[in-house]
Structure formats: structure tokens, C-alpha cells
Design a protein around this motif. Structure first.
Motif, mmCIF file in Angstrom:
data_model
loop_
_atom_site.group_PDB
_atom_site.id
_atom_site.type_symbol
_atom_site.label_atom_id
_atom_site.label_comp_id
_atom_site.label_asym_id
_atom_site.label_seq_id
_atom_site.Cartn_x
_atom_site.Cartn_y
_atom_site.Cartn_z
ATOM 1 N N ASP A 60 0.845 -1.189 0.000
ATOM 2 C CA ASP A 60 0.000 0.000 0.000
ATOM 3 C C ASP A 60 0.882 1.240 0.000
ATOM 4 O O ASP A 60 1.437 1.617 1.025
ATOM 5 C CB ASP A 60 -0.928 -0.014 1.218
ATOM 6 C CG ASP A 60 -1.910 1.146 1.215
ATOM 7 O OD1 ASP A 60 -1.942 1.907 0.218
ATOM 8 O OD2 ASP A 60 -2.635 1.297 2.197
ATOM 9 N N SER A 67 -0.339 4.136 -1.039
ATOM 10 C CA SER A 67 -1.293 5.234 -1.211
ATOM 11 C C SER A 67 -0.864 6.498 -0.469
ATOM 12 O O SER A 67 -0.942 7.593 -1.031
ATOM 13 C CB SER A 67 -2.696 4.817 -0.782
ATOM 14 O OG SER A 67 -2.723 4.468 0.586
ATOM 15 N N GLU A 68 -0.417 6.370 0.770
ATOM 16 C CA GLU A 68 -0.012 7.557 1.533
ATOM 17 C C GLU A 68 1.145 8.291 0.851
ATOM 18 O O GLU A 68 1.150 9.513 0.779
ATOM 19 C CB GLU A 68 0.375 7.171 2.966
ATOM 20 C CG GLU A 68 -0.794 6.728 3.817
ATOM 21 C CD GLU A 68 -1.767 7.859 4.115
ATOM 22 O OE1 GLU A 68 -1.325 9.001 4.365
ATOM 23 O OE2 GLU A 68 -2.982 7.591 4.078
ATOM 24 N N PHE A 71 -0.307 9.918 -2.354
ATOM 25 C CA PHE A 71 -1.112 11.092 -2.005
ATOM 26 C C PHE A 71 -0.212 12.267 -1.644
ATOM 27 O O PHE A 71 -0.455 13.399 -2.065
ATOM 28 C CB PHE A 71 -2.053 10.793 -0.835
ATOM 29 C CG PHE A 71 -3.100 9.759 -1.101
ATOM 30 C CD1 PHE A 71 -3.392 9.315 -2.394
ATOM 31 C CD2 PHE A 71 -3.806 9.189 -0.062
ATOM 32 C CE1 PHE A 71 -4.358 8.350 -2.641
ATOM 33 C CE2 PHE A 71 -4.777 8.222 -0.284
ATOM 34 C CZ PHE A 71 -5.050 7.805 -1.572
ATOM 35 N N ARG A 99 -7.522 12.316 3.279
ATOM 36 C CA ARG A 99 -7.120 10.996 3.761
ATOM 37 C C ARG A 99 -8.304 10.264 4.397
ATOM 38 O O ARG A 99 -8.133 9.366 5.195
ATOM 39 C CB ARG A 99 -5.991 11.110 4.782
ATOM 40 C CG ARG A 99 -4.794 11.909 4.305
ATOM 41 C CD ARG A 99 -4.068 11.204 3.161
ATOM 42 N NE ARG A 99 -3.146 12.064 2.468
ATOM 43 C CZ ARG A 99 -1.880 12.230 2.780
ATOM 44 N NH1 ARG A 99 -1.374 11.621 3.795
ATOM 45 N NH2 ARG A 99 -1.113 13.018 2.065
ATOM 46 N N ASP A 133 -11.643 7.832 4.868
ATOM 47 C CA ASP A 133 -11.931 6.454 4.467
ATOM 48 C C ASP A 133 -12.674 6.426 3.140
ATOM 49 O O ASP A 133 -12.437 5.550 2.302
ATOM 50 C CB ASP A 133 -12.760 5.742 5.542
ATOM 51 C CG ASP A 133 -11.955 5.463 6.799
ATOM 52 O OD1 ASP A 133 -10.709 5.489 6.736
ATOM 53 O OD2 ASP A 133 -12.581 5.215 7.852
ATOM 54 N N TYR A 164 -10.207 6.947 0.384
ATOM 55 C CA TYR A 164 -9.369 5.763 0.223
ATOM 56 C C TYR A 164 -10.131 4.654 -0.506
ATOM 57 O O TYR A 164 -9.582 3.977 -1.368
ATOM 58 C CB TYR A 164 -8.860 5.269 1.583
ATOM 59 C CG TYR A 164 -7.924 4.097 1.465
ATOM 60 C CD1 TYR A 164 -6.612 4.274 1.038
ATOM 61 C CD2 TYR A 164 -8.351 2.805 1.744
ATOM 62 C CE1 TYR A 164 -5.746 3.203 0.902
ATOM 63 C CE2 TYR A 164 -7.494 1.726 1.607
ATOM 64 C CZ TYR A 164 -6.203 1.930 1.192
ATOM 65 O OH TYR A 164 -5.355 0.858 1.043
ATOM 66 N N GLU A 165 -11.395 4.480 -0.190
ATOM 67 C CA GLU A 165 -12.219 3.488 -0.890
ATOM 68 C C GLU A 165 -12.348 3.840 -2.369
ATOM 69 O O GLU A 165 -12.310 2.967 -3.237
ATOM 70 C CB GLU A 165 -13.597 3.382 -0.242
ATOM 71 C CG GLU A 165 -13.567 2.679 1.094
ATOM 72 C CD GLU A 165 -14.923 2.643 1.765
ATOM 73 O OE1 GLU A 165 -15.956 2.788 1.076
ATOM 74 O OE2 GLU A 165 -14.942 2.467 2.997
ATOM 75 N N TYR A 170 -10.116 5.522 -4.081
ATOM 76 C CA TYR A 170 -8.785 5.265 -4.624
ATOM 77 C C TYR A 170 -8.611 3.774 -4.952
ATOM 78 O O TYR A 170 -8.165 3.421 -6.043
ATOM 79 C CB TYR A 170 -7.720 5.723 -3.619
ATOM 80 C CG TYR A 170 -6.317 5.295 -3.971
ATOM 81 C CD1 TYR A 170 -5.579 5.989 -4.925
ATOM 82 C CD2 TYR A 170 -5.726 4.197 -3.355
ATOM 83 C CE1 TYR A 170 -4.287 5.601 -5.253
ATOM 84 C CE2 TYR A 170 -4.443 3.795 -3.677
ATOM 85 C CZ TYR A 170 -3.732 4.506 -4.619
ATOM 86 O OH TYR A 170 -2.466 4.112 -4.944
ATOM 87 N N VAL A 171 -8.980 2.907 -4.015
ATOM 88 C CA VAL A 171 -8.834 1.466 -4.235
ATOM 89 C C VAL A 171 -9.728 1.008 -5.390
ATOM 90 O O VAL A 171 -9.320 0.190 -6.216
ATOM 91 C CB VAL A 171 -9.129 0.671 -2.944
ATOM 92 C CG1 VAL A 171 -9.205 -0.826 -3.217
ATOM 93 C CG2 VAL A 171 -8.071 0.960 -1.891
#
Length: 114
Positions: free
Chosen positions: A51, A53-54, A57, A65, A67, A70-71, A73-74
Motif C-alpha cells: 500500500d 497510497s499515503e 497522495f 485521507r 476512508d 481511500y475506498e 482510490y482502491v
């Protein structure tokens, strides 16, 4: 007149920070594709999950950031993975670049809403 550009030389110079972000996105796509492939075969692919992602980003300047983001993004990551063929590096590179652009568009959209 039709101009034939050499495929090996890019038409645009990409800034170094963008090249690094695209490289990290490429690794993220590769990992997600591998994980998804294991899952499709009935194996637990969770061991392959990375992961980034951080890091991605931060490099792009996405400050959301949550949830929910993030969902999103996934979901987008999985969508872009569908077109990746791990035996052919060109589709992986193309999808990494396209996903980078997609994230920049989302960042601009979020910046406009503020």
C-alpha cells in the motif's frame, strides 16, 4: 504531411517528481494486479498487498485521507488494473501514467470545491 515520431523518444519531458510518482503508481498497480489474480484463482493474495497510497497522495498533494476517499482510490486502482497485462510492461506503464493523470484531475476537482 504525416510526421512519424520515433516511439523511443517522448514528446513531452515529464518532471522528475512526476516520474517518481508514476514509478510508485506502477508498483502499486503491479502489486494490486498480482493480488487480484491470486484472488481470482482462489488463493489468498493478501500476502502480496503493498500500500503506497499515503506516499502517492503526499507526492501528488492530495490531502484528503478520509476512508471514503481511500475506498474511491482502491476502486480506481482496481479499475486501472483490469487493463494491465503483467507480461507486457507497456500496458503497465500506460495505465500508471493514466492513473497518475486521473489522480491529478481528482486533486484539481477537490481543490476547486474548497
Amino acid at each position: 504531411m504525416k510526421i512519424k515520431y520515433p516511439k523511443s523518444s517522448p514528446l513531452v519531458k515529464i518532471p522528475e517528481e512526476a516520474e517518481f510518482a508514476i514509478f510508485i503508481i506502477r508498483q502499486e498497480l503491479k502489486s494490486q494486479k498480482l493480488t487480484n489474480s491470486f484472488d481470482e484463482m482462489g488463493f489468498d493474495g493478501s500476502i502480496c498487498i503493498s500500500d503506497f497510497s499515503e506516499l502517492i497522495f503526499s507526492m501528488i498533494g492530495l490531502n484528503d485521507r478520509s476512508d471514503e476517499f481511500y475506498e474511491w482510490y482502491v476502486g480506481q486502482l482496481n479499475s486501472f488494473c483490469k487493463e494491465v497485462d503483467l507480461s507486457d510492461g507497456t500496458t503497465l506503464s500506460k495505465q500508471a501514467f493514466d492513473f497518475y493523470v486521473h489522480l491529478l484531475v481528482e486533486k484539481r476537482r477537490k481543490d476547486v470545491r474548497k
